[in-house]
Design an enzyme around this catalytic site. Structure first.
Site, PDB file in Angstrom:
ATOM      1  N   ASP A  94       1.119  -1.238   0.002  1.00  0.00           N
ATOM      2  CA  ASP A  94       0.016  -0.103  -0.062  1.00  0.00           C
ATOM      3  C   ASP A  94       0.963   1.295  -0.055  1.00  0.00           C
ATOM      4  O   ASP A  94       1.579   1.466   1.163  1.00  0.00           O
ATOM      5  CB  ASP A  94      -0.904  -0.046   1.194  1.00  0.00           C
ATOM      6  CG  ASP A  94      -1.788   1.111   1.161  1.00  0.00           C
ATOM      7  OD1 ASP A  94      -1.733   2.249   0.446  1.00  0.00           O
ATOM      8  OD2 ASP A  94      -2.697   1.173   2.108  1.00  0.00           O
ATOM      9  N   SER A 172      -0.584  14.916 -13.931  1.00  0.00           N
ATOM     10  CA  SER A 172      -1.807  15.008 -14.680  1.00  0.00           C
ATOM     11  C   SER A 172      -1.748  16.404 -15.077  1.00  0.00           C
ATOM     12  O   SER A 172      -1.246  17.374 -14.452  1.00  0.00           O
ATOM     13  CB  SER A 172      -3.025  14.635 -13.762  1.00  0.00           C
ATOM     14  OG  SER A 172      -4.278  14.953 -14.533  1.00  0.00           O
ATOM     15  N   TYR A 185      -7.916  15.254  -6.231  1.00  0.00           N
ATOM     16  CA  TYR A 185      -6.967  14.817  -7.151  1.00  0.00           C
ATOM     17  C   TYR A 185      -6.405  16.065  -7.626  1.00  0.00           C
ATOM     18  O   TYR A 185      -5.172  15.835  -7.479  1.00  0.00           O
ATOM     19  CB  TYR A 185      -8.028  14.305  -8.407  1.00  0.00           C
ATOM     20  CG  TYR A 185      -7.123  13.617  -9.357  1.00  0.00           C
ATOM     21  CD1 TYR A 185      -6.461  12.397  -9.246  1.00  0.00           C
ATOM     22  CD2 TYR A 185      -7.082  14.307 -10.653  1.00  0.00           C
ATOM     23  CE1 TYR A 185      -5.788  12.095 -10.386  1.00  0.00           C
ATOM     24  CE2 TYR A 185      -6.393  13.826 -11.665  1.00  0.00           C
ATOM     25  CZ  TYR A 185      -5.547  12.757 -11.420  1.00  0.00           C
ATOM     26  OH  TYR A 185      -4.714  11.960 -12.566  1.00  0.00           O
ATOM     27  N   SER A 186      -6.851  17.205  -8.133  1.00  0.00           N
ATOM     28  CA  SER A 186      -6.120  18.293  -8.577  1.00  0.00           C
ATOM     29  C   SER A 186      -5.102  18.769  -7.482  1.00  0.00           C
ATOM     30  O   SER A 186      -3.924  18.925  -7.792  1.00  0.00           O
ATOM     31  CB  SER A 186      -6.857  19.565  -8.983  1.00  0.00           C
ATOM     32  OG  SER A 186      -7.445  19.291 -10.232  1.00  0.00           O
ATOM     33  N   SER A 188      -3.575  16.989  -5.234  1.00  0.00           N
ATOM     34  CA  SER A 188      -2.643  16.017  -4.863  1.00  0.00           C
ATOM     35  C   SER A 188      -1.716  16.282  -5.945  1.00  0.00           C
ATOM     36  O   SER A 188      -0.538  16.098  -5.986  1.00  0.00           O
ATOM     37  CB  SER A 188      -3.086  14.542  -4.851  1.00  0.00           C
ATOM     38  OG  SER A 188      -3.710  14.368  -6.239  1.00  0.00           O
ATOM     39  N   LYS A 189      -1.885  16.506  -7.439  1.00  0.00           N
ATOM     40  CA  LYS A 189      -1.131  16.472  -8.469  1.00  0.00           C
ATOM     41  C   LYS A 189      -0.415  17.990  -8.439  1.00  0.00           C
ATOM     42  O   LYS A 189       0.776  18.021  -8.825  1.00  0.00           O
ATOM     43  CB  LYS A 189      -1.985  16.311  -9.718  1.00  0.00           C
ATOM     44  CG  LYS A 189      -2.740  15.126  -9.918  1.00  0.00           C
ATOM     45  CD  LYS A 189      -1.549  13.895  -9.633  1.00  0.00           C
ATOM     46  CE  LYS A 189      -2.037  12.635 -10.009  1.00  0.00           C
ATOM     47  NZ  LYS A 189      -1.132  11.344  -9.996  1.00  0.00           N
TER      48      LYS A 189
END
Length: 302
Positions: A94, A172, A185-186, A188-189
């Site tokens: 993990d 991304s 998500y954004s 984290s990227k």
């Protein structure tokens, strides 16, 4: 009038031609096998871009270790790639757990004796308005996409520095342009992009290559496994996966960028246009991105 060439000159030209042919042959041979016996660790390698990367690097001579949380999926990926002649092993881990990443690095060294390249590929996405999302959902996305990359990189870095290798982050377009409904998500990227830039600069004089690879929308199962506002799995992709770049094509671009030791890779025409417009016309891009994301099936923006 005729041009006369003395025999010594003919001899020199002949030697030059032979040398050029031999040089081209030698160069071609060397450049065609840059991954021969390199050891590549890929997090989240059971499917999608990660599995495609394992195949792309493996068929070019690299020895591969892929990780994943689901042993069944991991074993199936390893078996299918071994049947294609790839030298590969799997390790259940993990990525969001720091100790698992230490064990992953140790296993790669135990199996292959070194680590040359780390590909931080493991990732998860979400789909919910920020005001409605449970913070535990955003934290989970950050733990995997951002902290997972930090843990894996720190665990593998001594080997990579010693071998003058590469650290690759699969980021991304969402790391350049925030996407509504994808706050975790954004976020984290964007964080991953910043970390990789710091790492690249810190290692500037130590001959370590750091690549920030930013695919656009790519056909994979990441949207099927996206988390909703309460943490449940979305189940179906809200986009037409058939219109996207394939994971295999994406992997080929990343492989080439690694061989050429590029710093930043932005993929797809749409992705490049989005980055450009966001830099120079941010207000217009806000509207364009909102409208595009609102067209998704069951969009939270509706």
């Amino acid at each position: 009038m005729y041009l006369q060439i003395d025999p010594p000159e003919i001899c020199d030209l002949t030697k030059l031609s032979i040398f050029a042919t031999q040089f081209k042959s030698d160069f071609s041979f060397k450049s065609s096998t840059p991954m021969k016996d390199k050891v590549v660790v890929i997090t989240g390698g059971s499917s999608g871009i990660g599995k495609a990367l394992a195949e792309e690097f493996g068929k070019n001579g690299a020895k591969i270790l892929i990780t994943g949380r689901n042993k069944t999926d991991l074993d199936q990926a390893v078996l299918s790639l071994k049947q294609k002649g790839i030298s590969i092993s799997g390790f259940v881990a993990d990525v969001s757990l720091e100790e698992d990443n230490r064990k992953m690095a140790a296993e790669a060294v135990r199996l292959f004796g070194k680590i040359d390249i780390l590909i931080n590929n493991a990732g998860i996405t979400m789909r919910a308005l920020f005001e409605e999302a449970d913070m535990s959902v955003i934290k989970k996305v950050m733990d995997i996409n951002f902290y997972g990359a930090l843990y894996a990189t720190q665990a593998c870095l001594p080997q990579i520095i010693g071998n003058k290798g590469s650290v690759i982050g699969i980021s991304s377009i969402a790391g350049f342009r925030g996407l509504p409904g994808r706050a975790g998500y954004s976020g984290s990227k964007f964080a991953l992009n910043g970390f990789l830039e710091v790492l690249r600069t810190e290692l500037l004089h130590r001959h370590v290559h750091v690549l920030t690879a930013c695919p656009g929308f790519t056909a994979s199962n990441i949207r099927n496994r996206a988390l909703t506002k309460n943490g449940s799995v979305q189940g179906e992709s809200p986009r037409d996966e058939n219109e996207m770049m394939t994971a295999e094509e994406c992997a080929r671009h990343i492989y080439k960028a690694t061989v050429n030791r590029k710093k930043i890779l932005v993929l797809t025409a749409q992705g490049k246009l989005t980055v450009f417009l966001n830099k120079w016309l941010p207000s217009l891009t806000d509207t364009l991105v909102y409208n595009a994301m609102a067209k998704e099936a069951n969009s939270p923006l509706k």
